[in-house]
Write an enzyme that holds these catalytic residues in place. Structure first.
Site, PDB file in Angstrom:
ATOM      1  N   GLU A 173      23.756  14.285   2.148  1.00 59.03           N
ATOM      2  CA  GLU A 173      22.347  14.419   1.779  1.00 59.03           C
ATOM      3  C   GLU A 173      21.618  13.080   1.825  1.00 59.03           C
ATOM      4  OE1 GLU A 173      19.619  15.968  -2.013  1.00 59.03           O
ATOM      5  OE2 GLU A 173      21.787  15.615  -2.252  1.00 59.03           O
ATOM      6  N   GLU A 212      15.570  22.428  -6.660  1.00 58.15           N
ATOM      7  CA  GLU A 212      16.003  21.236  -7.379  1.00 58.15           C
ATOM      8  C   GLU A 212      14.779  20.403  -7.745  1.00 58.15           C
ATOM      9  OE1 GLU A 212      19.680  18.138  -6.942  1.00 58.15           O
ATOM     10  OE2 GLU A 212      18.140  18.031  -5.400  1.00 58.15           O
TER      11      GLU A 212
END
Length: 265
Positions: free
Chosen positions: A143, A240
């Site tokens: 990520e 998120e």
């Protein structure tokens, strides 16, 4: 319309962690994700997933001393044995919890450390992790994270992540594309998603500025959700974000998009 997963590390955080599964189910989520399961027995989490009919779609590999500010160790020379032990632990939890993919956080680059050494370490660790995850039938994700929120984070752009994955050469390794982080570092969200979609296995969202729920900032999420549909994205979108007030009060964006989709059909 994308399928949304509640990130329990950030949503419903007004209640204890294990109580968040029930709250996510009550809010209409069918799936969840979170940072780490390692502070609990896998059986405790599995019981909550089964009780509330939820699927776990993502958690991270161990990432060093989180409370001390570490945000991953995969790029750090001298931490290879610790990283490999974390891979084994992550795989064991993933198998127990039925999750199909694990995210590997690169970590923060130490000041003045040779970039070539960091890259060699990261690539070698990813090759090891991908091979171990492949034995268990799992995907490995990496990520990119913006360097405004986490100064010095080694992996911070989509093209950089793809180039590293090319060097790793593992068929089960993909990008986790966080729209918030990408907006802060590079923009070009629609074009980047289109260019790299075959390399992306998971998407996460938050608006910018503030990292709050969609509709609170500058990102046109109605357009991006439709764009993901047009591109044929079939994975989950992890929510998120930091609720601007409470999680339930900020869920109108999700209901709005689901209602719009149902009306269009």
């Amino acid at each position: 319309m994308p399928r949304f997963a509640a990130n329990l590390s950030m949503l419903f955080n007004e209640v204890p962690f294990l109580d968040r599964f029930e709250r996510a189910s009550q809010a209409g989520f069918e799936a969840v994700e979170f940072l780490f399961p390692y502070g609990l027995e896998a059986s405790e989490i599995q019981e909550r997933l089964e009780t509330h009919g939820l699927k776990l779609v993502l958690h991270n590999l161990p990432a060093g001393d989180w409370d001390a500010g570490e945000r991953g160790i995969a790029c750090l020379p001298g931490r290879v044995d610790e990283f490999r032990a974390g891979v084994a632990k992550g795989v064991a939890y993933a198998k127990a919890l039925g999750v199909g993919q694990l995210n590997c956080l690169a970590g923060k680059a130490p000041p003045d450390m040779d970039e070539a050494l960091l890259r060699r370490t990261f690539v070698a660790n990813l090759r090891y992790a991908a091979a171990e995850l492949r034995k268990a039938g799992l995907k490995l994700l990496i990520e990119p994270i913006n360097t405004f929120d986490i100064p010095g984070f080694y992996l911070n752009r989509t093209a950089q992540a793809v180039a590293i994955l090319d060097e790793v050469g593992a068929g089960n390794a993909y990008v986790q594309y966080d729209i918030y982080h990408a907006q802060r570092m590079e923009g070009e969200l629609a074009a980047t998603l289109q260019k790299y979609l075959p390399r992306i296995a998971h998407v996460q969202l938050a608006d910018n500025p503030g990292r709050n729920e969609p509709g609170t900032g500058e990102i046109n999420y109605s357009f991006l959700f439709a764009h993901l549909d047009r591109l044929g994205y079939e994975g989950w979108v992890g929510c998120e974000y930091k609720p601007a007030t409470t999680t339930d009060a900020g869920l109108g964006w999700c209901c709005q998009h689901l209602v719009t989709e149902a009306t269009a059909v």
